[in-house]
Design a protein around this motif. Structure first.
Motif, short mmCIF file in Angstrom:
data_model
loop_
_atom_site.label_atom_id
_atom_site.label_comp_id
_atom_site.label_asym_id
_atom_site.label_seq_id
_atom_site.Cartn_x
_atom_site.Cartn_y
_atom_site.Cartn_z
N LEU A 278 0.84 -1.21 0.00
CA LEU A 278 0.00 0.00 0.00
C LEU A 278 0.87 1.25 0.00
O LEU A 278 0.56 2.25 -0.66
CB LEU A 278 -0.93 0.00 1.21
N GLY A 279 1.96 1.19 0.78
CA GLY A 279 2.88 2.33 0.81
C GLY A 279 3.50 2.57 -0.56
O GLY A 279 3.64 3.71 -1.01
N GLN A 280 3.90 1.45 -1.22
CA GLN A 280 4.48 1.58 -2.56
C GLN A 280 3.46 2.14 -3.55
O GLN A 280 3.79 3.00 -4.38
CB GLN A 280 4.99 0.22 -3.03
N LEU A 281 2.21 1.63 -3.44
CA LEU A 281 1.16 2.13 -4.32
C LEU A 281 0.89 3.61 -4.07
O LEU A 281 0.69 4.39 -5.00
CB LEU A 281 -0.12 1.32 -4.14
N THR A 282 0.88 3.99 -2.79
CA THR A 282 0.65 5.40 -2.46
C THR A 282 1.77 6.28 -3.01
O THR A 282 1.54 7.35 -3.58
CB THR A 282 0.55 5.58 -0.94
N SER A 283 3.01 5.79 -2.82
CA SER A 283 4.17 6.53 -3.34
C SER A 283 4.11 6.63 -4.86
O SER A 283 4.39 7.69 -5.44
CB SER A 283 5.46 5.85 -2.91
N LEU A 284 3.72 5.49 -5.49
CA LEU A 284 3.61 5.49 -6.94
C LEU A 284 2.52 6.46 -7.41
O LEU A 284 2.70 7.21 -8.39
CB LEU A 284 3.31 4.08 -7.44
N ARG A 285 1.40 6.46 -6.69
CA ARG A 285 0.31 7.38 -7.06
C ARG A 285 0.75 8.83 -6.90
O ARG A 285 0.45 9.68 -7.75
CB ARG A 285 -0.90 7.11 -6.19
N GLU A 286 1.44 9.14 -5.80
CA GLU A 286 1.94 10.50 -5.60
C GLU A 286 2.92 10.90 -6.70
O GLU A 286 2.91 12.03 -7.19
CB GLU A 286 2.62 10.61 -4.24
N HIS A 287 3.77 9.92 -7.10
CA HIS A 287 4.72 10.20 -8.17
C HIS A 287 3.99 10.48 -9.48
O HIS A 287 4.35 11.41 -10.23
CB HIS A 287 5.67 9.02 -8.33
N ILE A 288 2.96 9.65 -9.74
CA ILE A 288 2.17 9.85 -10.96
C ILE A 288 1.48 11.21 -10.93
O ILE A 288 1.44 11.94 -11.93
CB ILE A 288 1.16 8.71 -11.14
N ASP A 289 0.91 11.55 -9.75
CA ASP A 289 0.25 12.87 -9.62
C ASP A 289 1.24 14.00 -9.88
O ASP A 289 0.91 15.00 -10.54
CB ASP A 289 -0.37 13.01 -8.23
N HIS A 290 2.44 13.84 -9.34
CA HIS A 290 3.47 14.86 -9.53
C HIS A 290 3.84 14.98 -11.01
O HIS A 290 3.97 16.09 -11.55
CB HIS A 290 4.71 14.51 -8.71
#
Length: 257
Positions: free
Chosen positions: A61-73
């Motif tokens: 979940l942490g990796q997915l959250t980080s990935l989502r934040e990266h995608i948003d950025h």
């Protein structure tokens, strides 16, 4: 921890006398304590496995959250880049439009200039000879009644007046030939004022007096050849009236509009 307690209670309930073994069956374990110990041990292992799975899920979940934040950025960055590209495109398009407009205007001005410079000048041209009155008095218009050509119909053979059919720059010439020993005084008169003049006095034989003038005329303005002085033809002499190469003449031509 709550999951562990719930599992423990469930296992205790299953391990109670009669709950897992019937009255007619023999126990599979040496003692109830051995069964409870093994059951507790299984429960502990299950809880450990669940903790591991929870840890892995949290990591994922942490990796997915980080990935989502990266995608948003990245999306925000790309949106910013797209906005900058759009602004640059609009500015370039506006600059290009203005440049093309100025270029079109300059080309049009150049075309108009070339048209003016290369435009065919209208054919306004006349030549008349043979004076009507061989002894003109002072102030009299000298009329040349034999018209060789009169393109544009500017010259009037009956009055001796040239009226400009169109505005432009004109060249006029006049040549008068006196008889032997006579005098000639005349002017090229433009709109009532002397513009150029010619004179001949005290000569031997037939002689010419000539004058020329380059003037800028407006449409309808007038040019005449006018005799000067009271004794224009001195000592009773006369202008030479024969139609020959020595004849008197008045010419005019439009040089440029």
């Amino acid at each position: 921890m709550q999951r562990a307690c719930a599992v423990f209670v469930l296992l205790l309930a299953m391990s109670a006398p009669g709950a897992t073994r019937g009255a007619s069956h023999e126990p599979r374990y040496k003692s109830e304590f051995t069964y409870d110990e093994q059951l507790l041990e299984k429960m502990i292992r299950m809880e450990a496995e669940m903790d591991k799975w929870e840890t892995r899920m949290n990591e994922q979940l942490g990796q997915l959250t980080s990935l989502r934040e990266h995608i948003d950025h990245l999306m925000k960055t790309e949106d910013s880049r797209l906005e900058l590209i759009k602004e640059a495109y609009v500015e370039s398009r506006n600059n290009l439009t203005a440049l093309l407009s100025r270029a079109d205007s300059q080309v049009q001005q150049l075309i108009e200039k070339i048209k003016k410079e290369t435009a065919t000048t209208p054919n306004i041209l006349f030549k008349a000879r043979r004076v009507k009155n061989e002894t003109p008095s002072a102030g009299e218009i000298i009329v040349f009644e034999d018209v060789l050509y009169n393109h544009g119909s500017g010259y009037d053979r009956s009055s001796g007046v040239f009226i400009a059919p169109i505005g432009g720059t004109y060249l006029f010439t006049a040549r008068l030939l006196s008889q032997s020993g006579g005098s000639v005084f005349f002017e090229i008169n433009v709109n009532g004022s002397m513009n150029s003049n010619g004179a001949l006095y005290g000569h031997q034989g037939h002689s010419y007096a000539s004058a020329d003038s380059v003037v800028r005329l407006l449409h309808g303005e007038r040019v005449i050849i006018k005799s000067l002085y009271l004794n224009t033809i001195d000592n009773g002499s006369r202008l030479y009236g024969a139609l020959a190469s020595q004849s008197n003449e008045f010419t005019g031509v439009l040089l440029h509009v």
